[in-house]
Design a protein around this motif. Structure first.
Motif, short mmCIF file in Angstrom:
data_model
loop_
_atom_site.label_atom_id
_atom_site.label_comp_id
_atom_site.label_asym_id
_atom_site.label_seq_id
_atom_site.Cartn_x
_atom_site.Cartn_y
_atom_site.Cartn_z
N SER A 45 -40.93 -18.24 -0.98
CA SER A 45 -41.54 -16.94 -1.21
C SER A 45 -40.67 -15.81 -0.72
O SER A 45 -39.62 -16.02 -0.09
N ARG A 46 -41.11 -14.60 -1.00
CA ARG A 46 -40.49 -13.40 -0.44
C ARG A 46 -41.17 -13.14 0.90
O ARG A 46 -42.39 -13.05 0.96
N TYR A 47 -40.38 -13.02 1.96
CA TYR A 47 -40.97 -12.94 3.29
C TYR A 47 -41.90 -11.75 3.48
O TYR A 47 -42.84 -11.80 4.26
N VAL A 48 -41.64 -10.69 2.73
CA VAL A 48 -42.46 -9.49 2.91
C VAL A 48 -43.87 -9.66 2.35
O VAL A 48 -44.75 -8.85 2.64
N ILE A 88 -38.71 -21.37 2.54
CA ILE A 88 -37.45 -20.83 2.01
C ILE A 88 -37.68 -19.41 1.52
O ILE A 88 -38.67 -19.12 0.83
N ASP A 89 -36.77 -18.53 1.88
CA ASP A 89 -36.86 -17.14 1.46
C ASP A 89 -36.20 -16.98 0.09
O ASP A 89 -35.06 -17.40 -0.11
N VAL A 90 -36.91 -16.39 -0.84
CA VAL A 90 -36.38 -16.18 -2.19
C VAL A 90 -35.26 -15.15 -2.17
O VAL A 90 -34.27 -15.27 -2.89
N THR A 91 -35.40 -14.14 -1.34
CA THR A 91 -34.44 -13.04 -1.32
C THR A 91 -33.22 -13.37 -0.48
O THR A 91 -33.18 -14.37 0.23
N GLU A 92 -32.22 -12.52 -0.55
CA GLU A 92 -31.02 -12.66 0.28
C GLU A 92 -31.05 -11.66 1.42
O GLU A 92 -30.06 -11.49 2.13
N GLN A 93 -32.17 -10.97 1.60
CA GLN A 93 -32.28 -9.97 2.66
C GLN A 93 -32.39 -10.64 4.03
O GLN A 93 -32.89 -11.76 4.14
N ALA A 94 -31.93 -9.93 5.05
CA ALA A 94 -32.08 -10.43 6.42
C ALA A 94 -33.55 -10.38 6.80
O ALA A 94 -34.26 -9.42 6.49
N LEU A 95 -34.02 -11.44 7.44
CA LEU A 95 -35.42 -11.47 7.87
C LEU A 95 -35.67 -10.41 8.93
O LEU A 95 -34.82 -10.15 9.77
N HIS A 155 -37.48 -8.96 12.32
CA HIS A 155 -37.97 -9.53 13.58
C HIS A 155 -39.49 -9.62 13.56
O HIS A 155 -40.08 -10.56 14.09
N LYS A 156 -40.12 -8.64 12.92
CA LYS A 156 -41.58 -8.62 12.84
C LYS A 156 -42.09 -9.86 12.11
O LYS A 156 -43.09 -10.47 12.51
N PHE A 157 -41.39 -10.25 11.05
CA PHE A 157 -41.80 -11.42 10.28
C PHE A 157 -41.64 -12.70 11.11
O PHE A 157 -42.50 -13.57 11.10
N ILE A 158 -40.54 -12.82 11.85
CA ILE A 158 -40.30 -14.02 12.66
C ILE A 158 -41.35 -14.13 13.76
O ILE A 158 -41.87 -15.22 14.03
N ILE A 159 -41.69 -13.01 14.38
CA ILE A 159 -42.73 -13.01 15.42
C ILE A 159 -44.06 -13.45 14.80
O ILE A 159 -44.80 -14.26 15.38
#
Length: 354
Positions: A134-137, A151-158, A160-164
């Protein structure tokens, strides 16, 4: 591990501004194949609404692939609401597939739609591995909770808010009644063993301050002042030297799978707080050169160190054997207080040091 992959093309946003689809899909498939829970892919289905403006483009891109395209009637009127049938059709197919094809051990859901939360529960209830793509956002909380890998669909950097957010949803153990070091090590191990979080902490990591916040939320606290540290972050910076986690120059904690933890002896000099320029020879010679010492500040640091550890009696220095034994005892006590077991190798290094 036989694997079935189901793509929700209405959710993935694989088509960029230039209408490119095939290249994006190919890159995504390589990521899927690289997952540790994906084996032989025996089935792939992609779902899309017949009203999707990119349908023709997608049909062409999928023509020479092993992905079956499922075109779904666009909308269903339910009273005054209009519901998309793509999610419904995909959920029904996934359920039917995993109940009839018993050999499938991993189900990959390529969607971040929170509506698939119940479907993911069904997948786990049937004891299948669950991979979410998916897209992490826009990844639903239920999907974050249940997936074995992500797995992140995008190539954007994750972010910190999402990891938390992911850590909070995936690591829910009660650490409040555990000893600090047991709790900290258990928490670190949980992150390392989780394929999803492992990847996040390798690629992006977290600012040390955010990591301390995660510990505080779990009531994993320690009297770091007792070991001479001014902040919890400073203590972790030193403690993590002995793990696969490390704090980089930007103050971010990251997981380094190839890092070899340093030996326990790396903590000795830090905990002892010996004067700058310390050497074993200089420390032992202090018995002979007290009267000739030019650096009064250095001398006072040594004397204060010995006084703290009961090595001075009635203003007289103890004998050398007692002096060295006391230092050895002090080092052991500090290391044990820090929750670090002393190996035979470390004891030998301590003996060399003093």
């Amino acid at each position: 591990m036989k694997t079935a992959v189901f793509y929700d093309l209405e959710n993935l946003c694989l088509i960029n501004k230039n209408g490119v689809f095939a290249k994006n899909l190919g890159a995504l498939q390589k990521k899927i194949e690289a997952s540790e829970i994906v084996g032989e892919i025996i089935l792939q289905k992609a779902y899309i609404s017949k009203s999707n403006a990119s349908l023709a483009n997608i049909k062409t891109a999928l023509k020479d692939t092993k992905i079956e395209l499922v075109e779904v009637e666009p909308l269903l009127d339910v009273g005054q609401k209009r519901k998309n049938l793509v999610d419904f059709k995909m959920a029904v197919d996934v359920t039917a597939t995993i109940t009839t094809k018993r050999s499938i051990s991993t189900v990959a859901i390529a969607s971040g739609d929170s509506d698939f939360g119940f479907l993911c529960e069904q997948v786990k209830r049937l004891r299948k591995n669950l991979l979410v793509i998916s897209r992490y956002v826009s990844t639903g909380n239920a999907l974050l909770n249940l997936c074995d890998d992500w797995i992140d669909v995008t190539e954007q950097a994750l972010s910190h808010k999402f990891i938390i957010k992911a850590i909070n949803h995936r690591i829910t153990a009660d650490y409040s009644k555990m000893d600090f070091f047991a709790a900290l090590n258990s928490f670190l191990n949980a992150i390392e063993q989780d394929l999803f979080l492992n990847r996040c902490m390798i690629s992006t990591g977290l600012p040390l301050g955010n990591f301390v916040g995660l510990l505080n939320d779990r009531k994993i606290s320690y009297n770091y002042l007792a070991l001479g540290f001014s902040t919890m972050a400073q203590f972790l910076n030193v403690y993590l030297l002995n793990s696969k986690f490390a704090v980089n120059s930007l103050g971010q904690i990251k997981l380094s799978p190839n890092k070899k933890p340093v030996s326990e002896s790396s903590f000795i000099n830090y905990f002892l707080r010996l004067p700058q320029g310390y050497s074993r020879e200089k420390l032992l010679k202090i018995y002979d050169i007290v009267a000739q010492t030019d650096d009064i500040d250095e001398l006072m640091k040594y004397i204060m160190f010995m006084r703290r550890n009961g090595m001075i009696n009635e203003n007289k220095l103890c004998n050398k054997r007692t002096f060295r034994a006391t230092i050895r005892k002090h080092i052991r006590a500090v290391m044990e207080k820090a929750g670090i077991a002393l190996s035979d190798e470390t004891v030998r290094e301590i003996d060399k040091l003093i």
